[in-house]
Design a protein around this motif. Structure first.
Motif, mmCIF file in Angstrom:
data_model
loop_
_atom_site.group_PDB
_atom_site.id
_atom_site.type_symbol
_atom_site.label_atom_id
_atom_site.label_comp_id
_atom_site.label_asym_id
_atom_site.label_seq_id
_atom_site.Cartn_x
_atom_site.Cartn_y
_atom_site.Cartn_z
ATOM 1 N N THR A 144 0.858 -1.178 0.000
ATOM 2 C CA THR A 144 0.000 0.000 0.000
ATOM 3 C C THR A 144 0.896 1.230 0.000
ATOM 4 O O THR A 144 1.721 1.397 0.895
ATOM 5 C CB THR A 144 -0.908 0.009 1.241
ATOM 6 O OG1 THR A 144 -1.664 -1.198 1.250
ATOM 7 C CG2 THR A 144 -1.854 1.185 1.212
ATOM 8 N N PHE A 172 -10.865 2.513 -12.354
ATOM 9 C CA PHE A 172 -10.160 1.257 -12.065
ATOM 10 C C PHE A 172 -8.701 1.283 -12.498
ATOM 11 O O PHE A 172 -8.105 0.239 -12.741
ATOM 12 C CB PHE A 172 -10.886 0.051 -12.662
ATOM 13 C CG PHE A 172 -12.268 -0.132 -12.098
ATOM 14 C CD1 PHE A 172 -12.437 -0.555 -10.786
ATOM 15 C CD2 PHE A 172 -13.390 0.162 -12.842
ATOM 16 C CE1 PHE A 172 -13.703 -0.721 -10.251
ATOM 17 C CE2 PHE A 172 -14.660 0.010 -12.321
ATOM 18 C CZ PHE A 172 -14.831 -0.429 -11.022
ATOM 19 N N LYS A 207 -4.979 -7.040 -9.860
ATOM 20 C CA LYS A 207 -6.181 -6.818 -9.069
ATOM 21 C C LYS A 207 -5.837 -6.594 -7.595
ATOM 22 O O LYS A 207 -6.354 -5.673 -6.966
ATOM 23 C CB LYS A 207 -7.124 -8.012 -9.204
ATOM 24 C CG LYS A 207 -8.421 -7.864 -8.458
ATOM 25 C CD LYS A 207 -9.255 -9.123 -8.580
ATOM 26 C CE LYS A 207 -10.566 -9.039 -7.875
ATOM 27 N NZ LYS A 207 -10.553 -8.622 -6.504
ATOM 28 N N ALA A 208 -4.941 -7.398 -7.050
ATOM 29 C CA ALA A 208 -4.591 -7.292 -5.632
ATOM 30 C C ALA A 208 -3.882 -5.967 -5.330
ATOM 31 O O ALA A 208 -4.168 -5.316 -4.321
ATOM 32 C CB ALA A 208 -3.710 -8.464 -5.220
ATOM 33 N N LYS A 262 -12.153 7.032 -10.370
ATOM 34 C CA LYS A 262 -12.886 5.772 -10.260
ATOM 35 C C LYS A 262 -13.007 5.025 -11.595
ATOM 36 O O LYS A 262 -14.038 4.467 -11.922
ATOM 37 C CB LYS A 262 -14.294 6.004 -9.683
ATOM 38 C CG LYS A 262 -14.338 6.788 -8.395
ATOM 39 C CD LYS A 262 -13.684 6.032 -7.268
ATOM 40 C CE LYS A 262 -13.828 6.814 -5.975
ATOM 41 N NZ LYS A 262 -12.645 6.867 -5.190
ATOM 42 N N ARG A 291 -6.838 -2.428 -12.466
ATOM 43 C CA ARG A 291 -7.466 -3.594 -11.836
ATOM 44 C C ARG A 291 -7.574 -4.760 -12.803
ATOM 45 O O ARG A 291 -7.441 -5.909 -12.411
ATOM 46 C CB ARG A 291 -8.848 -3.218 -11.334
ATOM 47 C CG ARG A 291 -9.477 -4.266 -10.457
ATOM 48 C CD ARG A 291 -10.654 -3.681 -9.711
ATOM 49 N NE ARG A 291 -10.968 -4.488 -8.555
ATOM 50 C CZ ARG A 291 -11.932 -5.402 -8.547
ATOM 51 N NH1 ARG A 291 -12.652 -5.593 -9.624
ATOM 52 N NH2 ARG A 291 -12.165 -6.104 -7.464
ATOM 53 N N TYR A 336 -4.101 -3.171 -7.124
ATOM 54 C CA TYR A 336 -5.074 -2.090 -7.277
ATOM 55 C C TYR A 336 -5.964 -1.992 -6.034
ATOM 56 O O TYR A 336 -6.209 -0.900 -5.528
ATOM 57 C CB TYR A 336 -5.953 -2.293 -8.512
ATOM 58 C CG TYR A 336 -7.069 -1.289 -8.583
ATOM 59 C CD1 TYR A 336 -6.837 -0.016 -9.088
ATOM 60 C CD2 TYR A 336 -8.335 -1.569 -8.085
ATOM 61 C CE1 TYR A 336 -7.845 0.936 -9.110
ATOM 62 C CE2 TYR A 336 -9.340 -0.641 -8.095
ATOM 63 C CZ TYR A 336 -9.095 0.614 -8.617
ATOM 64 O OH TYR A 336 -10.085 1.555 -8.624
ATOM 65 N N ASP A 337 -6.456 -3.139 -5.567
ATOM 66 C CA ASP A 337 -7.339 -3.127 -4.401
ATOM 67 C C ASP A 337 -6.643 -2.559 -3.166
ATOM 68 O O ASP A 337 -7.271 -1.890 -2.347
ATOM 69 C CB ASP A 337 -7.862 -4.533 -4.119
ATOM 70 C CG ASP A 337 -8.872 -4.990 -5.172
ATOM 71 O OD1 ASP A 337 -9.408 -4.131 -5.903
ATOM 72 O OD2 ASP A 337 -9.104 -6.214 -5.258
ATOM 73 N N ALA A 338 -5.340 -2.804 -3.040
ATOM 74 C CA ALA A 338 -4.593 -2.266 -1.899
ATOM 75 C C ALA A 338 -4.414 -0.751 -2.004
ATOM 76 O O ALA A 338 -4.234 -0.071 -0.998
ATOM 77 C CB ALA A 338 -3.230 -2.942 -1.798
ATOM 78 N N LYS A 347 -6.635 1.400 -3.832
ATOM 79 C CA LYS A 347 -7.868 1.912 -4.441
ATOM 80 C C LYS A 347 -8.101 3.379 -4.103
ATOM 81 O O LYS A 347 -8.667 4.129 -4.895
ATOM 82 C CB LYS A 347 -9.045 1.076 -3.963
ATOM 83 C CG LYS A 347 -10.351 1.397 -4.637
ATOM 84 C CD LYS A 347 -11.509 0.665 -3.996
ATOM 85 C CE LYS A 347 -11.515 -0.757 -4.424
ATOM 86 N NZ LYS A 347 -12.727 -1.479 -4.006
ATOM 87 N N ASP A 380 -7.251 6.105 -6.724
ATOM 88 C CA ASP A 380 -7.985 6.189 -7.989
ATOM 89 C C ASP A 380 -9.046 7.274 -7.859
ATOM 90 O O ASP A 380 -10.191 7.015 -7.515
ATOM 91 C CB ASP A 380 -8.614 4.837 -8.312
ATOM 92 C CG ASP A 380 -9.276 4.822 -9.676
ATOM 93 O OD1 ASP A 380 -9.084 5.776 -10.451
ATOM 94 O OD2 ASP A 380 -9.973 3.840 -9.968
#
Length: 89
Positions: free
Chosen positions: A33, A84, A69-70, A82, A50, A72-74, A76, A79
């Motif tokens: 992160t 992605f 994906k992982a 929004k 993502r 990006y999710d960490a 988010k 962004d």
């Protein structure tokens, strides 16, 4: 019967190996992160997407984003538009 068994076994091995290869490619990048976009862009110039099929809302970019994906999710929170893609440049 032997041929059918051999074909099914081969198909199972190919499918199993293909999933394990994609998982190991993403596992090589440590999920981290980042505090802000400047820090993220030091490691990934184009930002982090993502998925590979996402489109940038903000217009033209200079660099292609890294797809994870992982990761990006960490990150988010970075962004802002929004779409992605975090910290796209």
């Amino acid at each position: 019967m032997k041929k059918l068994f051999t074909i099914l076994l081969s198909l199972g091995l190919v499918v199993g190996l293909s999933f394990s290869l994609t998982d190991s490619a993403e596992a090589q990048v440590k999920i981290k992160t980042y505090q802000n976009c400047t820090a993220l862009n030091k490691d990934f110039k184009g930002g982090v997407a993502r998925a590979s099929n996402v489109k940038n809302k903000g217009g033209k970019t200079r660099y292609k984003p890294y797809v994870s994906k992982a990761l990006y999710d960490a990150n988010k929170k970075s962004d802002r538009d929004k779409d992605f893609i975090a910290c796209e440049r």
